[in-house]
Design a protein around this motif. Structure first.
Motif, PDB file in Angstrom:
ATOM      1  N   TRP A   1      10.578   7.718   2.827  1.00  0.00           N
ATOM      2  CA  TRP A   1       9.784   7.154   3.914  1.00  0.00           C
ATOM      3  C   TRP A   1      10.209   5.721   4.145  1.00  0.00           C
ATOM      4  CZ3 TRP A   1       6.453   3.210   2.328  1.00  0.00           C
ATOM      5  CH2 TRP A   1       6.040   3.229   1.002  1.00  0.00           C
ATOM      6  N   THR A   2      10.151   5.302   5.404  1.00  0.00           N
ATOM      7  CA  THR A   2      10.689   3.999   5.785  1.00  0.00           C
ATOM      8  C   THR A   2       9.636   3.024   6.285  1.00  0.00           C
ATOM      9  OG1 THR A   2      11.150   4.825   8.003  1.00  0.00           O
ATOM     10  CG2 THR A   2      12.935   4.969   6.377  1.00  0.00           C
ATOM     11  N   HIS A   3       8.442   3.522   6.577  1.00  0.00           N
ATOM     12  CA  HIS A   3       7.352   2.686   7.072  1.00  0.00           C
ATOM     13  C   HIS A   3       6.105   2.974   6.251  1.00  0.00           C
ATOM     14  CE1 HIS A   3      10.075   2.550  10.470  1.00  0.00           C
ATOM     15  NE2 HIS A   3       9.365   1.571  10.991  1.00  0.00           N
ATOM     16  N   GLY A   4       5.401   1.936   5.861  1.00  0.00           N
ATOM     17  CA  GLY A   4       4.165   2.133   5.115  1.00  0.00           C
ATOM     18  C   GLY A   4       3.740   0.890   4.378  1.00  0.00           C
TER      19      GLY A   4
ATOM     20  N   ALA B   1      -8.035 -10.894 -10.945  1.00  0.00           N
ATOM     21  CA  ALA B   1      -7.942  -9.558 -10.354  1.00  0.00           C
ATOM     22  C   ALA B   1      -7.600  -9.699  -8.880  1.00  0.00           C
ATOM     23  CB  ALA B   1      -9.261  -8.806 -10.513  1.00  0.00           C
ATOM     24  N   GLY B   2      -7.030  -8.637  -8.326  1.00  0.00           N
ATOM     25  CA  GLY B   2      -6.716  -8.660  -6.907  1.00  0.00           C
ATOM     26  C   GLY B   2      -5.805  -7.517  -6.529  1.00  0.00           C
ATOM     27  N   THR B   3      -5.255  -7.626  -5.321  1.00  0.00           N
ATOM     28  CA  THR B   3      -4.352  -6.619  -4.790  1.00  0.00           C
ATOM     29  C   THR B   3      -3.182  -7.319  -4.113  1.00  0.00           C
ATOM     30  OG1 THR B   3      -6.215  -5.128  -4.376  1.00  0.00           O
ATOM     31  CG2 THR B   3      -4.149  -4.627  -3.251  1.00  0.00           C
ATOM     32  N   VAL B   4      -1.980  -6.944  -4.492  1.00  0.00           N
ATOM     33  CA  VAL B   4      -0.780  -7.393  -3.792  1.00  0.00           C
ATOM     34  C   VAL B   4      -0.457  -6.315  -2.767  1.00  0.00           C
ATOM     35  CG1 VAL B   4       1.687  -7.895  -4.000  1.00  0.00           C
ATOM     36  CG2 VAL B   4       0.101  -8.680  -5.760  1.00  0.00           C
ATOM     37  N   ILE B   5      -0.295  -6.720  -1.513  1.00  0.00           N
ATOM     38  CA  ILE B   5      -0.053  -5.785  -0.423  1.00  0.00           C
ATOM     39  C   ILE B   5       1.327  -6.068   0.158  1.00  0.00           C
ATOM     40  CG2 ILE B   5      -0.850  -4.973   1.829  1.00  0.00           C
ATOM     41  CD1 ILE B   5      -3.531  -6.601   0.643  1.00  0.00           C
ATOM     42  N   ILE B   6       2.127  -5.024   0.291  1.00  0.00           N
ATOM     43  CA  ILE B   6       3.461  -5.147   0.867  1.00  0.00           C
ATOM     44  C   ILE B   6       3.553  -4.163   2.024  1.00  0.00           C
ATOM     45  CG2 ILE B   6       5.936  -4.930   0.464  1.00  0.00           C
ATOM     46  CD1 ILE B   6       5.307  -5.311  -2.541  1.00  0.00           C
ATOM     47  N   GLN B   7       3.898  -4.635   3.207  1.00  0.00           N
ATOM     48  CA  GLN B   7       4.107  -3.757   4.348  1.00  0.00           C
ATOM     49  C   GLN B   7       5.600  -3.516   4.504  1.00  0.00           C
ATOM     50  OE1 GLN B   7       2.196  -5.568   7.715  1.00  0.00           O
ATOM     51  NE2 GLN B   7       0.182  -4.881   7.069  1.00  0.00           N
TER      52      GLN B   7
ATOM     53  N   LEU C   1      -0.435   2.105  -5.329  1.00  0.00           N
ATOM     54  CA  LEU C   1      -0.739   3.040  -4.247  1.00  0.00           C
ATOM     55  C   LEU C   1       0.354   2.934  -3.195  1.00  0.00           C
ATOM     56  CD1 LEU C   1      -2.785   4.988  -2.843  1.00  0.00           C
ATOM     57  CD2 LEU C   1      -3.680   2.964  -1.713  1.00  0.00           C
ATOM     58  N   PHE C   2       1.022   4.056  -2.902  1.00  0.00           N
ATOM     59  CA  PHE C   2       2.012   4.125  -1.835  1.00  0.00           C
ATOM     60  C   PHE C   2       1.348   4.793  -0.639  1.00  0.00           C
ATOM     61  CE2 PHE C   2       6.028   4.542  -4.704  1.00  0.00           C
ATOM     62  CZ  PHE C   2       5.926   3.219  -5.039  1.00  0.00           C
ATOM     63  N   GLU C   3       1.595   4.253   0.532  1.00  0.00           N
ATOM     64  CA  GLU C   3       1.083   4.872   1.758  1.00  0.00           C
ATOM     65  C   GLU C   3       2.215   4.920   2.774  1.00  0.00           C
ATOM     66  OE1 GLU C   3      -1.754   3.675   5.482  1.00  0.00           O
ATOM     67  OE2 GLU C   3      -2.455   3.146   3.488  1.00  0.00           O
ATOM     68  N   SER C   4       2.689   6.111   3.090  1.00  0.00           N
ATOM     69  CA  SER C   4       3.711   6.236   4.132  1.00  0.00           C
ATOM     70  C   SER C   4       3.000   6.444   5.459  1.00  0.00           C
ATOM     71  CB  SER C   4       4.642   7.414   3.828  1.00  0.00           C
ATOM     72  OG  SER C   4       3.945   8.627   3.887  1.00  0.00           O
ATOM     73  N   ASN C   5       3.385   5.663   6.437  1.00  0.00           N
ATOM     74  CA  ASN C   5       2.747   5.806   7.746  1.00  0.00           C
ATOM     75  C   ASN C   5       3.754   5.630   8.863  1.00  0.00           C
ATOM     76  OD1 ASN C   5       3.108   3.040   7.817  1.00  0.00           O
ATOM     77  ND2 ASN C   5       0.949   2.554   7.632  1.00  0.00           N
ATOM     78  N   TYR C   6       4.980   6.055   8.637  1.00  0.00           N
ATOM     79  CA  TYR C   6       6.010   5.876   9.654  1.00  0.00           C
ATOM     80  C   TYR C   6       5.708   6.624  10.944  1.00  0.00           C
ATOM     81  CZ  TYR C   6       7.639  10.185   7.478  1.00  0.00           C
ATOM     82  OH  TYR C   6       7.714  11.442   6.950  1.00  0.00           O
ATOM     83  N   ASN C   7       4.977   7.726  10.865  1.00  0.00           N
ATOM     84  CA  ASN C   7       4.608   8.435  12.083  1.00  0.00           C
ATOM     85  C   ASN C   7       3.533   7.687  12.861  1.00  0.00           C
ATOM     86  OD1 ASN C   7       6.364  10.576  11.750  1.00  0.00           O
ATOM     87  ND2 ASN C   7       4.919  11.729  10.505  1.00  0.00           N
TER      88      ASN C   7
END
Length: 120
Positions: A72-75, A14-20, A93-99
Protein backbone atom coordinates in the motif's frame (compact mmCIF):
# COMPACT_ATOMS: atom_id res chain seq x y z
CA UNK A 1 11.70 12.23 10.86
CA UNK A 2 12.29 10.58 14.27
CA UNK A 3 15.45 12.66 14.70
CA UNK A 4 13.32 15.80 14.35
CA UNK A 5 10.83 14.47 16.91
CA UNK A 6 13.50 13.37 19.41
CA UNK A 7 13.30 16.48 21.61
CA UNK A 8 9.52 16.20 21.78
CA UNK A 9 9.64 12.50 22.65
CA UNK A 10 12.37 12.95 25.24
CA UNK A 11 10.80 12.89 28.75
CA UNK A 12 7.32 12.19 27.33
CA UNK A 13 5.23 9.77 29.38
CA UNK A 14 2.75 8.68 26.72
CA UNK A 15 1.43 9.65 23.33
CA UNK A 16 1.04 8.76 19.68
CA UNK A 17 3.45 9.37 16.82
CA UNK A 18 1.47 9.79 13.60
CA UNK A 19 3.00 9.41 10.15
CA UNK A 20 1.01 10.09 6.98
CA UNK A 21 2.23 8.18 3.93
CA UNK A 22 1.47 9.52 0.45
CA UNK A 23 2.90 7.84 -2.65
CA UNK A 24 5.13 5.69 -0.42
CA UNK A 25 6.81 8.78 1.06
CA UNK A 26 6.37 10.34 4.50
CA UNK A 27 4.11 13.33 3.96
CA UNK A 28 3.25 14.77 7.34
CA UNK A 29 4.09 13.61 10.83
CA UNK A 30 3.78 14.64 14.43
CA UNK A 31 3.32 13.64 18.05
CA UNK A 32 0.06 13.77 19.94
CA UNK A 33 0.69 13.78 23.68
CA UNK A 34 -0.39 15.47 26.85
CA UNK A 35 2.57 16.83 28.80
CA UNK A 36 0.51 17.33 31.97
CA UNK A 37 -0.05 14.45 34.36
CA UNK A 38 -2.90 14.23 36.82
CA UNK A 39 -3.17 11.74 39.69
CA UNK A 40 -6.31 11.52 41.78
CA UNK A 41 -7.55 14.75 40.23
CA UNK A 42 -4.45 16.76 41.09
CA UNK A 43 -1.91 18.09 38.66
CA UNK A 44 1.60 17.49 39.86
CA UNK A 45 5.11 16.85 38.67
CA UNK A 46 5.26 14.15 36.02
CA UNK A 47 7.19 10.96 36.51
CA UNK A 48 10.34 10.47 34.49
CA UNK A 49 9.43 9.92 30.84
CA UNK A 50 11.42 8.47 27.96
CA UNK A 51 15.18 8.59 28.24
CA UNK A 52 17.42 9.29 25.25
CA UNK A 53 18.21 5.56 25.01
CA UNK A 54 14.50 4.67 25.08
CA UNK A 55 13.77 7.21 22.35
CA UNK A 56 16.50 5.60 20.22
CA UNK A 57 15.06 2.13 20.86
CA UNK A 58 11.57 3.41 20.02
CA UNK A 59 12.93 4.88 16.78
CA UNK A 60 14.58 1.56 15.87
CA UNK A 61 11.34 -0.33 16.60
CA UNK A 62 9.46 2.09 14.33
CA UNK A 63 11.99 1.71 11.52
CA UNK A 64 11.90 -2.10 11.83
CA UNK A 65 8.09 -2.11 11.76
CA UNK A 66 8.05 -0.34 8.37
CA UNK A 67 9.31 -3.63 6.90
CA UNK A 68 5.88 -5.08 7.74
CA UNK A 69 4.08 -2.59 5.47
CA UNK A 70 2.94 -4.44 2.38
CA UNK A 71 1.65 -3.26 -1.00
CA UNK A 72 0.00 0.00 0.00
CA UNK A 73 1.21 3.47 -0.88
CA UNK A 74 -1.18 5.79 0.96
CA UNK A 75 -2.18 5.68 4.61
CA UNK A 76 -1.11 6.33 8.17
CA UNK A 77 1.11 4.64 10.67
CA UNK A 78 0.49 5.30 14.34
CA UNK A 79 2.79 4.34 17.18
CA UNK A 80 1.17 4.53 20.62
CA UNK A 81 3.70 4.59 23.44
CA UNK A 82 3.79 4.89 27.21
CA UNK A 83 6.39 4.85 29.95
CA UNK A 84 5.58 3.42 33.36
CA UNK A 85 8.06 2.65 36.12
CA UNK A 86 10.95 3.32 33.78
CA UNK A 87 9.92 0.77 31.11
CA UNK A 88 8.31 1.71 27.80
CA UNK A 89 5.73 -0.11 25.72
CA UNK A 90 4.44 0.61 22.25
CA UNK A 91 1.68 -0.47 19.90
CA UNK A 92 1.65 -0.08 16.13
CA UNK A 93 -1.33 0.57 13.86
CA UNK A 94 -1.13 0.57 10.05
CA UNK A 95 -3.99 2.08 8.08
CA UNK A 96 -3.99 1.85 4.29
CA UNK A 97 -6.31 4.35 2.70
CA UNK A 98 -4.99 4.82 -0.81
CA UNK A 99 -8.47 4.29 -2.25
CA UNK A 100 -9.79 7.06 -0.03
CA UNK A 101 -6.89 9.48 -0.31
CA UNK A 102 -8.01 11.24 -3.48
CA UNK A 103 -11.73 11.48 -2.83
CA UNK A 104 -12.34 11.37 0.88
CA UNK A 105 -11.37 14.93 1.74
CA UNK A 106 -12.50 16.65 -1.45
CA UNK A 107 -16.12 15.56 -1.61
CA UNK A 108 -18.46 18.03 -3.29
CA UNK A 109 -22.18 17.16 -3.37
CA UNK A 110 -23.74 16.85 -6.86
CA UNK A 111 -26.55 19.26 -6.01
CA UNK A 112 -24.49 21.99 -4.38
CA UNK A 113 -23.68 22.49 -0.72
CA UNK A 114 -26.10 21.06 1.81
CA UNK A 115 -26.63 21.80 5.44
CA UNK A 116 -27.57 19.15 7.96
CA UNK A 117 -31.08 20.54 7.89
CA UNK A 118 -31.32 19.81 4.13
CA UNK A 119 -30.02 16.24 4.40
CA UNK A 120 -32.58 13.47 3.70
Amino acid sequence: MFRQLEDELLYSLAGTVIIQIRNNVVGKYGVRHNPIESKNGRIGPAEQGMTREQVQAFRQMAVDSIKLKRSWTHGEIMYDFSVRSGAWTAGILFESNYNLASGMFRYTPKHGPQTLRDAP
